[in-house]
Design a protein around this motif. Structure first.
Motif, mmCIF file in Angstrom:
data_model
loop_
_atom_site.group_PDB
_atom_site.id
_atom_site.type_symbol
_atom_site.label_atom_id
_atom_site.label_comp_id
_atom_site.label_asym_id
_atom_site.label_seq_id
_atom_site.Cartn_x
_atom_site.Cartn_y
_atom_site.Cartn_z
ATOM 1 N N MET A 198 1.667 6.606 -14.545
ATOM 2 C CA MET A 198 0.233 6.398 -14.529
ATOM 3 C C MET A 198 -0.127 5.009 -14.026
ATOM 4 S SD MET A 198 -0.800 9.312 -15.259
ATOM 5 C CE MET A 198 -2.522 8.970 -15.098
ATOM 6 N N GLY A 199 0.799 4.405 -13.328
ATOM 7 C CA GLY A 199 0.529 3.099 -12.746
ATOM 8 C C GLY A 199 1.276 2.013 -13.484
ATOM 9 N N SER A 200 1.325 0.866 -12.853
ATOM 10 C CA SER A 200 1.995 -0.281 -13.458
ATOM 11 C C SER A 200 1.173 -1.512 -13.131
ATOM 12 C CB SER A 200 3.413 -0.411 -12.903
ATOM 13 O OG SER A 200 3.370 -0.669 -11.516
ATOM 14 N N GLY A 201 1.638 -2.653 -13.614
ATOM 15 C CA GLY A 201 0.994 -3.903 -13.229
ATOM 16 C C GLY A 201 1.060 -4.061 -11.717
ATOM 17 N N LEU A 202 0.159 -4.851 -11.180
ATOM 18 C CA LEU A 202 0.059 -4.957 -9.718
ATOM 19 C C LEU A 202 1.316 -5.525 -9.067
ATOM 20 C CD1 LEU A 202 -3.662 -5.819 -9.603
ATOM 21 C CD2 LEU A 202 -2.609 -4.094 -8.186
ATOM 22 N N TRP A 203 1.940 -6.522 -9.674
ATOM 23 C CA TRP A 203 3.153 -7.078 -9.069
ATOM 24 C C TRP A 203 4.281 -6.043 -9.067
ATOM 25 C CZ3 TRP A 203 3.575 -11.189 -6.101
ATOM 26 C CH2 TRP A 203 2.576 -12.161 -6.169
ATOM 27 N N THR A 204 4.399 -5.285 -10.149
ATOM 28 C CA THR A 204 5.422 -4.243 -10.202
ATOM 29 C C THR A 204 5.094 -3.132 -9.212
ATOM 30 O OG1 THR A 204 5.800 -4.775 -12.526
ATOM 31 C CG2 THR A 204 6.683 -2.681 -11.730
ATOM 32 N N ALA A 205 3.825 -2.776 -9.105
ATOM 33 C CA ALA A 205 3.419 -1.763 -8.122
ATOM 34 C C ALA A 205 3.742 -2.231 -6.709
ATOM 35 C CB ALA A 205 1.929 -1.454 -8.256
ATOM 36 N N ALA A 206 3.545 -3.507 -6.433
ATOM 37 C CA ALA A 206 3.894 -4.051 -5.115
ATOM 38 C C ALA A 206 5.385 -3.893 -4.862
ATOM 39 C CB ALA A 206 3.477 -5.515 -5.014
ATOM 40 N N ALA A 207 6.207 -4.189 -5.877
ATOM 41 C CA ALA A 207 7.662 -4.045 -5.727
ATOM 42 C C ALA A 207 8.053 -2.588 -5.519
ATOM 43 C CB ALA A 207 8.378 -4.627 -6.949
ATOM 44 N N VAL A 208 7.424 -1.678 -6.245
ATOM 45 C CA VAL A 208 7.725 -0.239 -6.094
ATOM 46 C C VAL A 208 7.391 0.214 -4.670
ATOM 47 C CG1 VAL A 208 7.020 2.081 -6.810
ATOM 48 C CG2 VAL A 208 7.528 0.329 -8.531
ATOM 49 N N ASN A 209 6.252 -0.215 -4.144
ATOM 50 C CA ASN A 209 5.874 0.174 -2.789
ATOM 51 C C ASN A 209 6.806 -0.439 -1.749
ATOM 52 O OD1 ASN A 209 3.258 1.896 -2.611
ATOM 53 N ND2 ASN A 209 3.009 0.536 -4.354
ATOM 54 N N MET A 210 7.241 -1.668 -1.981
ATOM 55 C CA MET A 210 8.227 -2.267 -1.074
ATOM 56 C C MET A 210 9.562 -1.528 -1.169
ATOM 57 S SD MET A 210 7.316 -6.324 -1.363
ATOM 58 C CE MET A 210 8.686 -6.819 -0.328
ATOM 59 N N ILE A 235 4.240 3.010 4.991
ATOM 60 C CA ILE A 235 4.929 4.213 4.501
ATOM 61 C C ILE A 235 3.992 5.419 4.374
ATOM 62 C CG2 ILE A 235 6.744 2.947 3.301
ATOM 63 C CD1 ILE A 235 5.227 3.265 0.696
ATOM 64 N N LYS A 236 2.733 5.196 4.718
ATOM 65 C CA LYS A 236 1.724 6.262 4.688
ATOM 66 C C LYS A 236 1.582 6.884 3.300
ATOM 67 C CE LYS A 236 2.304 7.268 9.584
ATOM 68 N NZ LYS A 236 2.959 6.045 9.905
ATOM 69 N N GLY A 237 1.571 6.028 2.298
ATOM 70 C CA GLY A 237 1.390 6.472 0.918
ATOM 71 C C GLY A 237 1.435 5.270 -0.007
ATOM 72 N N VAL A 238 0.965 5.453 -1.232
ATOM 73 C CA VAL A 238 0.965 4.378 -2.222
ATOM 74 C C VAL A 238 1.606 4.913 -3.499
ATOM 75 C CG1 VAL A 238 -0.476 2.848 -3.605
ATOM 76 C CG2 VAL A 238 -1.091 3.300 -1.238
ATOM 77 N N TYR A 239 2.510 4.120 -4.068
ATOM 78 C CA TYR A 239 3.238 4.520 -5.266
ATOM 79 C C TYR A 239 2.945 3.557 -6.407
ATOM 80 C CZ TYR A 239 5.823 7.442 -2.040
ATOM 81 O OH TYR A 239 6.157 8.372 -1.085
ATOM 82 N N SER A 240 3.023 4.065 -7.628
ATOM 83 C CA SER A 240 2.904 3.284 -8.849
ATOM 84 C C SER A 240 1.542 2.608 -9.000
ATOM 85 C CB SER A 240 4.038 2.251 -8.923
ATOM 86 O OG SER A 240 4.211 1.819 -10.241
#
Length: 189
Positions: free
Chosen positions: A1-13, A148-153
């Motif tokens: 259901m999502g994470s903190g923004l820095w972690t979300a940035a790492a997941v997308n990377m 990556i044509k999508g957003v994760y976390s």
């Protein structure tokens, strides 16, 4: 259901480059620790080493807790329960951030950035400091999302974190162990 923004940035990377999320969090943390040296306008070796050590352990534990939460079945819970757990997690880490920012012994580089911005540049405004600290991960998420044509976390928990982090930290400063005062260091003492 999502994470903190820095972690979300790492997941997308991670989805973009296929690098380990913990390694990405560590790398971003080291870059942030170095950036903090520029923000305080002097070299503070103790602060730099402490932040790098903190992020080393933090990034490793993110991988451990992600694995643990997956094993106990959190991803299989209902959307409603996952949303509650995600937002509750944000509340708890904001309380923790409030406590350890006030103690100011050793901090995660991102949280130190918030403190630096808050006390050196923004007259104590934790909400503004938190929002400014969120600009780099938002840019990373957008750039990675395009690539990556999508957003994760990024989900309800991420939005909740973006909106309420600063407010929750400021509230915890007042309501959770109010006798613990900020001892933000602006000089080597």
């Amino acid at each position: 259901m999502g994470s903190g923004l820095w972690t979300a940035a790492a997941v997308n990377m991670n989805h973009w480059f296929a690098w380990n999320t913990g390694l990405l969090l560590f790398t971003m943390g080291v870059i942030n620790a170095i950036t903090n040296q520029f923000l305080i306008k002097r070299f503070d070796g103790k602060r730099l080493i402490g932040e790098i050590l903190y992020v080393l352990f933090f990034s490793y534990f993110v991988n451990i807790f992600t694995s643990l939460l997956n094993r106990v079945g959190v991803p299989n819970l209902s959307i409603f329960l996952r949303a509650i757990l995600s937002c509750l997690g944000v509340v708890f880490f904001c309380i923790a951030i409030s406590l350890y920012q006030r103690a100011n012994i050793v901090m995660h580089p991102n949280d130190d950035t918030t403190n630096i911005l808050r006390f050196l540049y923004l007259k104590g405004n934790s909400t503004a400091a938190q929002i400014i600290d969120f600009v780099p991960p938002i840019i990373i998420i957008i750039v990675a999302g395009v690539a990556i044509k999508g957003v994760y976390s990024v989900n309800i928990g991420t939005l909740f974190s973006f909106i309420f982090n600063g407010i929750l930290i400021a509230s915890a400063d007042k309501w959770v162990w109010p006798g613990l005062k900020h001892n933000f260091k602006t000089t080597n003492n």
